[in-house]
Design an enzyme around this catalytic site. Structure first.
Site, short mmCIF file in Angstrom:
data_model
loop_
_atom_site.label_atom_id
_atom_site.label_comp_id
_atom_site.label_asym_id
_atom_site.label_seq_id
_atom_site.Cartn_x
_atom_site.Cartn_y
_atom_site.Cartn_z
N ASP A 127 -37.19 43.98 -35.26
CA ASP A 127 -38.08 43.28 -36.60
C ASP A 127 -38.89 42.13 -36.27
O ASP A 127 -38.72 40.82 -36.75
CB ASP A 127 -36.67 42.64 -36.57
CG ASP A 127 -36.66 42.25 -38.65
OD1 ASP A 127 -35.81 40.76 -38.63
OD2 ASP A 127 -37.92 42.52 -39.45
N GLU B 227 -35.41 44.71 -45.18
CA GLU B 227 -34.57 45.51 -44.70
C GLU B 227 -33.74 46.31 -45.75
O GLU B 227 -32.55 46.59 -45.41
CB GLU B 227 -33.86 44.11 -44.34
CG GLU B 227 -34.17 43.35 -43.10
CD GLU B 227 -35.72 43.29 -42.86
OE1 GLU B 227 -35.50 41.70 -43.73
OE2 GLU B 227 -35.82 42.77 -42.06
#
Lengths: 583, 109
Positions: A332, A223
């Protein structure tokens, strides 16, 4: 006169300070004060343990066969987390009683898989405390509290999933991206290696894997636009033997799958623990999402080797082959969930395979000698983001793509399914894989992709709509690997994010938002539970000592993560370590 | 006296008040979505390490200037890092972000 107490109050030392007290008028009274430095490392004055000697490579390669030790995160080299202890049966586990508790003294989730060897339990906590406890009594033998910086770069809480053990050394990776080695009997620090700069977005959360005298450990930071890698360190010296970058650089094979220079901030972190297959002399490692998570505009292409299973030469770290689960990921769906090494029959041929319940909702079977896709079926009740073609490549549903004003409910959520933060287990007698899972769909919102070193680089967000609408739930699913179908499901009202332990006696240990639970491995019936006052996020283990059988759990979650998973957030913060005994 | 004090206060503030500057709430939302939401502040109420920003409870002040300062400087000893000087359009982007937060704040109700 300035107050000297204020100047030192911001340090880590605990202070007993009597302030300078101005008396009436002009005079000030000097008063004594003591500064007490609180220790953060308690080393045993003499070696502890029962004198069992060093952990050998041979012991690790046979770790699944021992009842008196638990040596590896995955239990054994095949990822089964299957204890050979026969005493843990559905009939007997209701007699488990609490034997001891240790408060971790830390907030955030406890994801530990403890290690037990030589009469010592090694427990790591959130924020990197490492306790060595006497297994018979729970007494602390030695302890180390890592002093992490305050401005860690974490997406998903401050976990640590446990130590690795080899020789007379235990090793712990830290949230500020270091790898530390300690004498397992005294806790003396042997060496401390910086893996990467934490303030560039790197961290490490997993238990290292020991292979051929090396500790293999990968970094997190998907991230934060890091360039992912996993390293092998010589356990004796701490020297870096090799580094395997999971994102190729300019000129390297696979870089053509990254538009422009997007590989430089490509992510593909390697934040979970792999497996070593001695039979094929292959190290298997898995990788996570490409950066930025929810906006793929700047990184057109499949983005190798994100979300992949990598087969690597253990001595050199060189890639043998790969299989990518989710190319050009926009959700993700880190491909680094739990893997098993199995034999799998297809037609007349028995393949040696890697089997994986993936974060994206599919259970994959991959030939582990060739990398060939053999089968992929949904193991969740809700999967709508894509189907798989004959080669296992996703055919993405247009509705699943992130947009600036999302309306579509996409399943599974960004967090999965199963997630790399917890384990699954496998019972080889029943050919059942036990998968703790979440059913919590989300929306995906696309935003701007702006890279700033050390800051979040996600290009968008998820909106946990099922949690918001209180329809998120979970289960522990028994998946028949041979048949490719669900055998039974134990449903829980909330997403399940605990690890799993299987036993030869036919029990599955896992956990839920309401505590530790045990299920009958054949039927899924709940046969035991214990409310530890906090959700279970840890990887349970079992061992036997002096005629008694023990099961150990960590308890405690991060309310932030619970919110992100769609689970209740009202539970108290604070971690616990608990040991249960069957006499 | 009070007019001079006001003038000094105005000069001391390095931020042009939002009401006087052109802000782009939509860009503010895009920035929030990209940088602040996912694994930090989120869009839903509920206990998180990073506070929910759409109620009317501001830990470090809820005025335009205070929110600007919090975003620009960060919060020491926490994981809220400083964004000052880092966004593509610098302080303008922070103002865009602040305008989005204030437009969607629970304080409006």
């Amino acid at each position: 006169m300035s107050d000297p107490c204020k100047a030192i109050a911001s340090s880590l030392a605990a202070i007993i300070c009597l302030a300078t007290v101005p008396a009436t008028g002009q005079e000030e009274m000097q008063v004594e004060y003591d500064v007490v430095e609180m220790p953060s490392h308690w080393v045993a004055p003499a070696p502890t343990g029962k004198g069992a000697g060093p952990v050998t490579e041979e012991m690790l390669r046979k770790s699944g066969s021992y009842t008196d030790k638990w040596l590896q995160y995955h239990g054994d080299d095949r990822g089964y987390r299957h204890s050979p202890i026969k005493a843990l049966t559905p009939e007997k586990v209701k007699n488990l009683r609490l034997a001891g508790l240790l408060p971790t003294g830390t907030l955030g989730q406890q994801e530990v898989s403890p290690v037990v060897y030589d009469g010592i339990i090694y427990v790591t906590t959130s924020y990197n405390r490492l306790f060595a406890l006497e297994s018979a009594t729970g007494k602390t033998l030695w302890r180390y509290d890592h002093q992490n910086p305050k401005d860690l770069r974490l997406c998903c809480g401050p976990p640590n999933r446990g130590v690795a053990i080899y020789g007379n050394t235990v090793l712990m990776a830290t949230l500020d991206a270091h790898l530390l080695a300690f004498d397992r009997r005294t806790g003396a620090l042997l060496w401390n290696r910086k893996m990467a700069d934490y303030d560039k977005g790197y961290s490490a959360t997993s238990a290292p894997l020991i292979v051929k005298g090396m500790a293999v450990i990968g970094i997190a930071g998907g991230e934060f636009g890091v360039r992912g890698f996993f390293d092998a360190y010589d356990v004796k010296t701490g020297e870096l033997v090799w580094r395997h970058y999971t994102v190729p650089a300019a000129g390297e094979p696979g870089v053509e799958t990254w538009a422009g220079e997007s590989w430089k901030t490509g992510g593909a972190p390697a934040w979970t623990t792999g497996l070593y297959d001695a039979e094929t002399d292959t190290l298997f490692w898995t990788t996570g999402n490409p950066s930025p998570d929810w906006n793929g505009d700047s990184r057109k292409g499949d983005n190798l080797y994100s979300n992949s299973l990598l087969a690597v030469e253990p001595e050199t770290g060189k890639l043998k082959w790969h299989f990518q689960f989710t190319p050009h990921d926009l959700w993700d769906y880190d491909g680094n969930t739990h893997i098993f090494l199995l034999d799998f029959k297809q037609g007349n041929k028995v393949h040696k395979v890697v089997a994986q319940p993936n974060r994206n909702g599919y259970f994959y079977v991959i030939d582990r000698q060739s990398g060939e896709f053999l089968r992929g079926n949904a193991y969740l009740e809700q999967v709508n983001w894509a189907t798989l073609d004959a080669k296992g490549r996703p055919i993405v549903s247009p509705h699943a793509l992130p947009t600036e004003s999302p309306t579509e409910r996409v399943c599974p959520s960004n967090a999965g399914g199963i997630n790399g933060a917890w384990t699954a287990a496998y019972n080889p007698d029943l050919n059942l894989a036990f998968i703790p899972a979440m059913e919590a769909c989300s929306q995906f919102q696309k935003g701007l992709a702006i890279y700033m070193e050390g800051l979040p680089y996600t290009g968008g967000t998820f909106i946990q709509v099922d949690g918001r609408n209180k329809i998120a739930y979970g289960h522990i699913t028994a998946y028949d690997v041979a048949k490719g179908e669900v055998s039974w499901r134990y449903h829980d009202p909330f997403p399940v994010s605990a690890g799993a332990l299987s036993t030869a006696g036919g029990v599955v240990f896992s956990g839920s938002n309401s505590g530790a639970i045990a299920l009958d491995a054949r039927s899924g019936e709940k046969i035991w539970s214990f409310n530890l006052g906090a959700p279970i996020r840890s990887q349970p283990i079992a061992w036997q000592e002096d005629g008694k059988t023990y099961v150990a759990y960590g308890a405690g979650d991060s309310p932030s993560l619970a919110a992100m998973f769609g689970a209740p957030t009202h539970t108290s913060d604070g971690g616990l370590f608990a040991v249960f005994v069957l006499e | 006296m009070s007019r001079i004090a006001g003038l000094i206060a105005g000069v001391a503030l390095s931020v042009a008040p939002l009401s006087q500057a052109q802000t782009d709430v939509q860009r503010g939302e895009q920035l929030f979505t990209a940088l602040c939401s996912a694994y930090c502040h989120g869009r839903d109420p509920g206990k998180r390490e990073a506070p929910y920003l759409f109620d009317c409870e501001w830990l470090h002040g809820g005025s335009e200037e205070e929110i600007f300062a919090t975003v620009s400087n960060g919060v020491p000893d926490t994981r809220m890092v400083s964004f000052g000087g880092k966004l593509p359009n610098g302080d303008d982007d922070i103002r865009n972000l602040v305008s989005f937060l204030m437009a969607n704040s629970g304080c409006q109700e």
